[in-house]
Design a protein around this motif. Structure first.
Motif, PDB file in Angstrom:
ATOM      1  N   ILE A 103      62.706   7.849   8.356  1.00 22.48           N
ATOM      2  CA  ILE A 103      62.979   8.143   6.949  1.00 22.48           C
ATOM      3  C   ILE A 103      64.114   9.158   6.898  1.00 22.48           C
ATOM      4  N   TYR A 126      66.054   7.827  -0.468  1.00 20.15           N
ATOM      5  CA  TYR A 126      65.330   7.755   0.803  1.00 20.15           C
ATOM      6  C   TYR A 126      65.739   6.446   1.450  1.00 20.15           C
ATOM      7  N   LEU A 131      66.539  11.338   4.012  1.00 15.40           N
ATOM      8  CA  LEU A 131      66.796  11.737   2.639  1.00 15.40           C
ATOM      9  C   LEU A 131      68.273  12.090   2.540  1.00 15.40           C
ATOM     10  N   ALA A 178      65.062   8.352  -4.719  1.00 13.32           N
ATOM     11  CA  ALA A 178      64.137   9.385  -4.244  1.00 13.32           C
ATOM     12  C   ALA A 178      63.359  10.047  -5.368  1.00 13.32           C
TER      13      ALA A 178
END
Length: 111
Positions: free
Chosen positions: A70, A81, A72, A99
């Motif tokens: 993952i 994300y 960000l 996100a």
């Protein structure tokens, strides 16, 4: 039992690659300090980013699988994300999520 061993043998290189990528990213994160962590924390606190404990159950409904990675990111003012997951059938799925809302913006499947 041979099926289990075959699946394990096939998943071992991927597991090793994921662990190696994790170790490299930990080294990179440590080298760059806590800036990324703090920036992400502030974004969650400000309501700009949904916490992962809320995001993951939402995407699991439509995209079940083992989460491998993952990230960000913030591009052009939009927090996203990027989620890479491995489905039970062996297919790799890459999702790009808003996100803030966990809405899937893009989904790509790879064999």
């Amino acid at each position: 039992m041979p099926f289990f061993h075959t699946r394990l043998e096939r998943s071992l290189p991927m597991t090793t690659a994921v662990l190696l990528a994790l170790l490299v990213s930990l080294g990179t994160a440590h080298a760059s300090g806590d800036d990324d962590h703090e920036r992400a924390h502030r974004a969650v606190q400000a309501g700009e980013v949904m916490p992962l404990e809320q995001v993951l159950p939402r995407i699991a409904k439509d995209h079940p699988g083992q989460v491998l990675k993952i990230e960000l990111e913030r591009e052009d003012g939009l927090w996203t994300y990027e989620v890479k997951l491995l489905r039970a059938d062996g297919q790799l799925v890459k999702l790009l999520l808003d996100a803030r809302t966990a809405e899937v913006l893009r989904a790509r499947r790879h064999r």
